[in-house]
Scaffold this motif. Sequence first.
Motif, PDB file in Angstrom:
ATOM      1  N   THR A  47      30.237  24.924  29.870  1.00 55.85           N
ATOM      2  CA  THR A  47      30.107  23.551  30.352  1.00 55.85           C
ATOM      3  C   THR A  47      29.064  22.758  29.572  1.00 55.85           C
ATOM      4  N   LYS A  48      28.393  23.397  28.614  1.00 52.72           N
ATOM      5  CA  LYS A  48      27.478  22.694  27.721  1.00 52.72           C
ATOM      6  C   LYS A  48      27.451  23.436  26.398  1.00 52.72           C
ATOM      7  N   ASN A  49      26.902  22.802  25.381  1.00 54.70           N
ATOM      8  CA  ASN A  49      26.791  23.468  24.087  1.00 54.70           C
ATOM      9  C   ASN A  49      25.895  24.699  24.216  1.00 54.70           C
ATOM     10  N   ILE A  50      26.370  25.799  23.689  1.00 56.21           N
ATOM     11  CA  ILE A  50      25.614  27.042  23.755  1.00 56.21           C
ATOM     12  C   ILE A  50      25.506  27.641  22.361  1.00 56.21           C
ATOM     13  N   THR A  51      24.649  28.643  22.243  1.00 57.28           N
ATOM     14  CA  THR A  51      24.438  29.282  20.952  1.00 57.28           C
ATOM     15  C   THR A  51      25.462  30.362  20.687  1.00 57.28           C
ATOM     16  N   TYR A  52      25.799  31.133  21.732  1.00 55.57           N
ATOM     17  CA  TYR A  52      26.593  32.345  21.498  1.00 55.57           C
ATOM     18  C   TYR A  52      27.192  32.824  22.810  1.00 55.57           C
ATOM     19  N   MET A  53      28.415  33.321  22.705  1.00 55.88           N
ATOM     20  CA  MET A  53      29.070  33.930  23.848  1.00 55.88           C
ATOM     21  C   MET A  53      29.529  35.322  23.411  1.00 55.88           C
ATOM     22  N   ASN A  54      29.216  36.332  24.161  1.00 59.69           N
ATOM     23  CA  ASN A  54      29.502  37.707  23.757  1.00 59.69           C
ATOM     24  C   ASN A  54      30.970  38.051  24.034  1.00 59.69           C
ATOM     25  N   VAL A  55      31.247  39.124  24.722  1.00 56.95           N
ATOM     26  CA  VAL A  55      32.622  39.503  25.036  1.00 56.95           C
ATOM     27  C   VAL A  55      33.263  38.449  25.942  1.00 56.95           C
ATOM     28  N   ILE A  56      34.489  38.064  25.621  1.00 60.59           N
ATOM     29  CA  ILE A  56      35.246  37.129  26.461  1.00 60.59           C
ATOM     30  C   ILE A  56      36.427  37.877  27.060  1.00 60.59           C
ATOM     31  N   SER A  57      36.593  37.738  28.345  1.00 60.12           N
ATOM     32  CA  SER A  57      37.693  38.409  29.037  1.00 60.12           C
ATOM     33  C   SER A  57      38.455  37.415  29.910  1.00 60.12           C
ATOM     34  N   TRP A  58      39.701  37.746  30.128  1.00 56.59           N
ATOM     35  CA  TRP A  58      40.526  37.010  31.094  1.00 56.59           C
ATOM     36  C   TRP A  58      40.922  37.969  32.207  1.00 56.59           C
ATOM     37  N   TYR A  59      40.724  37.541  33.433  1.00 60.47           N
ATOM     38  CA  TYR A  59      41.141  38.274  34.617  1.00 60.47           C
ATOM     39  C   TYR A  59      42.163  37.417  35.359  1.00 60.47           C
ATOM     40  N   ARG A  60      42.888  38.057  36.246  1.00 59.18           N
ATOM     41  CA  ARG A  60      43.793  37.303  37.113  1.00 59.18           C
ATOM     42  C   ARG A  60      43.796  37.926  38.509  1.00 59.18           C
ATOM     43  N   GLN A  61      44.092  37.070  39.465  1.00 57.49           N
ATOM     44  CA  GLN A  61      44.177  37.532  40.844  1.00 57.49           C
ATOM     45  C   GLN A  61      45.372  36.886  41.516  1.00 57.49           C
ATOM     46  N   ALA A  62      46.328  37.727  41.895  1.00 63.03           N
ATOM     47  CA  ALA A  62      47.505  37.256  42.617  1.00 63.03           C
ATOM     48  C   ALA A  62      47.211  37.300  44.115  1.00 63.03           C
TER      49      ALA A  62
END
Length: 120
Positions: free
Chosen positions: A24-39
């Motif tokens: 939601t704002k400028n950041i320096t770094y993002m490590n592991v990115i994952s996608w989850y889902r919930q039905a």
Amino acid sequence: VQLQASGGGVVQPGGSLRLSCAATKNITYMNVISWYRQAPGKQRELVATITSGGIEDYEDSVQGRFAISRDNARNTGSLHMNNLKPEDTAVYYCYTDKIVDGVYRFLKVWGQGTQVTVSS
């Protein structure tokens, strides 16, 4: 700092959607990115993961249909979903284990979720 997921919607079986995830704002770094889902009525499950170095991993049911990617320059992540099935219907969440914003560290950061509905 939070994550914001977007790109959900209603699609017919066999269709495609692209989900996006950004801080939601400028950041320096993002490590592991994952996608989850919930039905509805089910536990949240891990769908796909991509490391900072680009190593990808997928849950078996989406292997070959979904593709996770990231743009390290923009610190964003995406989930390209192809050949969607009704059982893919769920709220999809993006997640990162670490965000670095200057001298600050944010751990275990979740996005707010975006609804994906696959229906004819």
